[in-house]
Enzyme design. Sequence first.
Site, PDB file in Angstrom:
ATOM      1  N   SER A 223       0.833  -1.033  -0.098  1.00 32.37           N
ATOM      2  CA  SER A 223      -0.043  -0.060   0.033  1.00 32.37           C
ATOM      3  C   SER A 223       0.923   1.224  -0.093  1.00 32.37           C
ATOM      4  O   SER A 223       2.150   1.138   0.255  1.00 32.37           O
ATOM      5  CB  SER A 223      -0.858   0.112   1.322  1.00 32.37           C
ATOM      6  OG  SER A 223      -1.506   1.311   1.360  1.00 32.37           O
TER       7      SER A 223
ATOM      8  N   TYR B 152      -2.835  -0.982  10.444  1.00 31.37           N
ATOM      9  CA  TYR B 152      -2.705  -1.216   9.175  1.00 31.37           C
ATOM     10  C   TYR B 152      -1.343  -0.742   8.483  1.00 31.37           C
ATOM     11  O   TYR B 152      -0.732  -1.451   7.653  1.00 31.37           O
ATOM     12  CB  TYR B 152      -3.849  -0.706   8.257  1.00 31.37           C
ATOM     13  CG  TYR B 152      -4.026  -0.880   6.871  1.00 31.37           C
ATOM     14  CD1 TYR B 152      -4.510  -1.722   6.148  1.00 31.37           C
ATOM     15  CD2 TYR B 152      -3.486   0.215   6.004  1.00 31.37           C
ATOM     16  CE1 TYR B 152      -4.603  -2.111   4.969  1.00 31.37           C
ATOM     17  CE2 TYR B 152      -3.458   0.018   4.710  1.00 31.37           C
ATOM     18  CZ  TYR B 152      -4.289  -1.098   4.093  1.00 31.37           C
ATOM     19  OH  TYR B 152      -4.260  -1.164   2.679  1.00 31.37           O
TER      20      TYR B 152
END
Length: 280
Positions: free
Chosen positions: A165, A178
Amino acid sequence: MPDTAKQTTLNAEYPHLPLKDQFALVTGANSGIGEGIARHLAAAGASVAINYVVRPETAQAIADDINATGRRAIITQGDVSDEASVQEMFKATLGQFGCLDIVVNNAGLQQDAFLTEMTVEQWYKVIGVNLTGQFLCSREAVRHFKQRGKRDVSVALGKIVCISSVHEVIPWAKHVNYASSKGGIMLMMKSIAQEVASAKIRVNSIAPGAIKTPINRSAWETPEAEAKLLELIPYDRVGDTDDIGRAAVWLSSDASDYVTGTTLVVDGGMTLYEGFATGG
Ligand code: BGC
């Protein structure tokens, strides 16, 4: 959602079938980015195993689309955060395919909370799926590649693609679990790449920015939310799963044969710090 017409269009993108005769496993492939990657790998000629944890019917619908267009897909159950489940999934997939050439570590989730509200369960869940899951699947993949030996279908012995990401580099308040998992993927990927390069196994990541999928629906589903999101994206559009599917095909194919240990950022410029475009 069954969409045979979409699959037919994707197939036409790859007339030279760059992944012909190769076998791929994509984790978390029954929705979102994983679905997009599975569809593109299949369009590019690979036989694709679509992993899911629950809701087999969603995985089957995607496999049916792919098979209806003359490409090949199967579905394979497994929880990437569980060692025994990962080993069972590899065994079952290899039982059907005979071998694997490409493993895409895609399965991932968010459980967002302020630090002071975040439970240790939320921490372990996200680290377990997003980071430990990629470790477990990479380990099985490398074990398999080395054990099966060279095949004529690719220059490399095997390819691993990790879905990271932009949050492997962009800190993210209220998402500490995350962002930590994605930062971890970056050095996990590079360390594995370094360890297995001499065995001719390539390991790379894709770092998607904002891609329209269920994981971030609230960030794009209303015009107001989308306008706010676009303030973070210099290229001025929210990405779609095809953007990531195309990158995954390239990193899995011999076209990227000299590429290993790198992160391909696919984010419309989100990591260019848009706020600095007019100041700083
Ligand atoms: C997250 C999305 C987010 C995007 C950009 C992704 O990794 O899963 O929720 O929209 O990063 O911030």
